[in-house]
Design an enzyme around this catalytic site. Sequence first.
Site, PDB file in Angstrom:
ATOM      1  N   ASN A  10       0.874  -1.172   0.000  1.00 42.06           N
ATOM      2  CA  ASN A  10       0.000   0.000   0.000  1.00 42.06           C
ATOM      3  C   ASN A  10       0.908   1.218   0.000  1.00 42.06           C
ATOM      4  O   ASN A  10       1.503   1.545   1.022  1.00 42.06           O
ATOM      5  CB  ASN A  10      -0.898  -0.040   1.244  1.00 42.06           C
ATOM      6  N   LYS A  12       0.131   4.241  -0.198  1.00 42.26           N
ATOM      7  CA  LYS A  12      -0.494   5.422   0.424  1.00 42.26           C
ATOM      8  C   LYS A  12      -0.284   6.645  -0.486  1.00 42.26           C
ATOM      9  O   LYS A  12      -0.310   6.473  -1.701  1.00 42.26           O
ATOM     10  CB  LYS A  12       0.053   5.621   1.844  1.00 42.26           C
ATOM     11  N   HIS A  98      -9.290   1.339   4.866  1.00 44.88           N
ATOM     12  CA  HIS A  98      -8.012   1.458   5.589  1.00 44.88           C
ATOM     13  C   HIS A  98      -8.197   2.363   6.808  1.00 44.88           C
ATOM     14  O   HIS A  98      -8.981   3.323   6.768  1.00 44.88           O
ATOM     15  CB  HIS A  98      -6.940   2.021   4.654  1.00 44.88           C
ATOM     16  N   GLY A 176       2.990   2.176  10.822  1.00 38.28           N
ATOM     17  CA  GLY A 176       3.959   3.256  10.695  1.00 38.28           C
ATOM     18  C   GLY A 176       4.672   3.604  11.991  1.00 38.28           C
ATOM     19  O   GLY A 176       5.345   4.623  12.074  1.00 38.28           O
ATOM     20  N   GLY A 238       5.325   1.294   4.536  1.00 39.26           N
ATOM     21  CA  GLY A 238       6.680   1.818   4.350  1.00 39.26           C
ATOM     22  C   GLY A 238       7.632   0.892   3.605  1.00 39.26           C
ATOM     23  O   GLY A 238       8.349   1.329   2.685  1.00 39.26           O
TER      24      GLY A 238
END
Length: 259
Positions: A10, A12, A98, A176, A238
Amino acid sequence: MARKLMIAGNWKMNKTANEGKALVEELKNAVADICPCKVDIIVCPPFTTLTSVLEAAKGSNIKVGAQNIHWAESGAFTGEISGAMLKELGVEYVIIGHSERRQYFGETDETVNKRLKAALANDLKPIVCIGEMLEERESGKTNDVLATQLAGGLADISAADMEKIVIAYEPVWAIGTGKTATPEVAEETHKYIRSFLTDKYGKEVADKIVIQYGGSMNDGNAEALVSQADIDGGLIGGASLVAAKFTALINNALKGSAC
Ligand code: 13P
């Protein structure tokens, strides 16, 4: 039962069209020798990066997903994207609900359910995210929170449709933050999610459903997480933004996978 490993990145709100193309060019070479029979590798870039990523991923073993979908077919919904728009581009998967959408953009279990129905109607494979906040875990409410999210998000979904859905368990406190749920804690929760699905859809359906873990998953912890019986892959933030890190994560997850 051995379920096929599924590792999805993902991205983001990261990577412009050109940056995304460069990342996939690098990634596709790095994962070229990994058999698609063993793992589904998915990347989910921002909407504006989908086209360049789809083009770069053509002919490779990388599949492409979007990060959201609106429930209407078209209309006056400024800033939103429909299922038909995604489908026409060649998108295969879509992330729904999400925790960042729930936290910052007012997403609820009801809107998750509407988006999920739109994804299914457009023949897109949904990845439905659920997960508890830190205070909910600390006060022993994790299973209740997940049950509410699952019941609301999956309202009116048939067993036949359930088989097309992926669940991503992402404890909000692990996203995160560098704080991963230990493999044991994650497994206990995944087991609970599968038992909820078993109660609602029966064991045969529940056993087929891929349940991903998400939250600070990386190449160092992927193997231990995925070796748990009910953890079938990961939804990676990440660590999916650098080709070498994402490749190492996939390779290590494969070592832990039963498939
Ligand atoms: P991180 O891997 O950066 O913790 O993000 C997890 C996530 O939210 C994936 O959807």
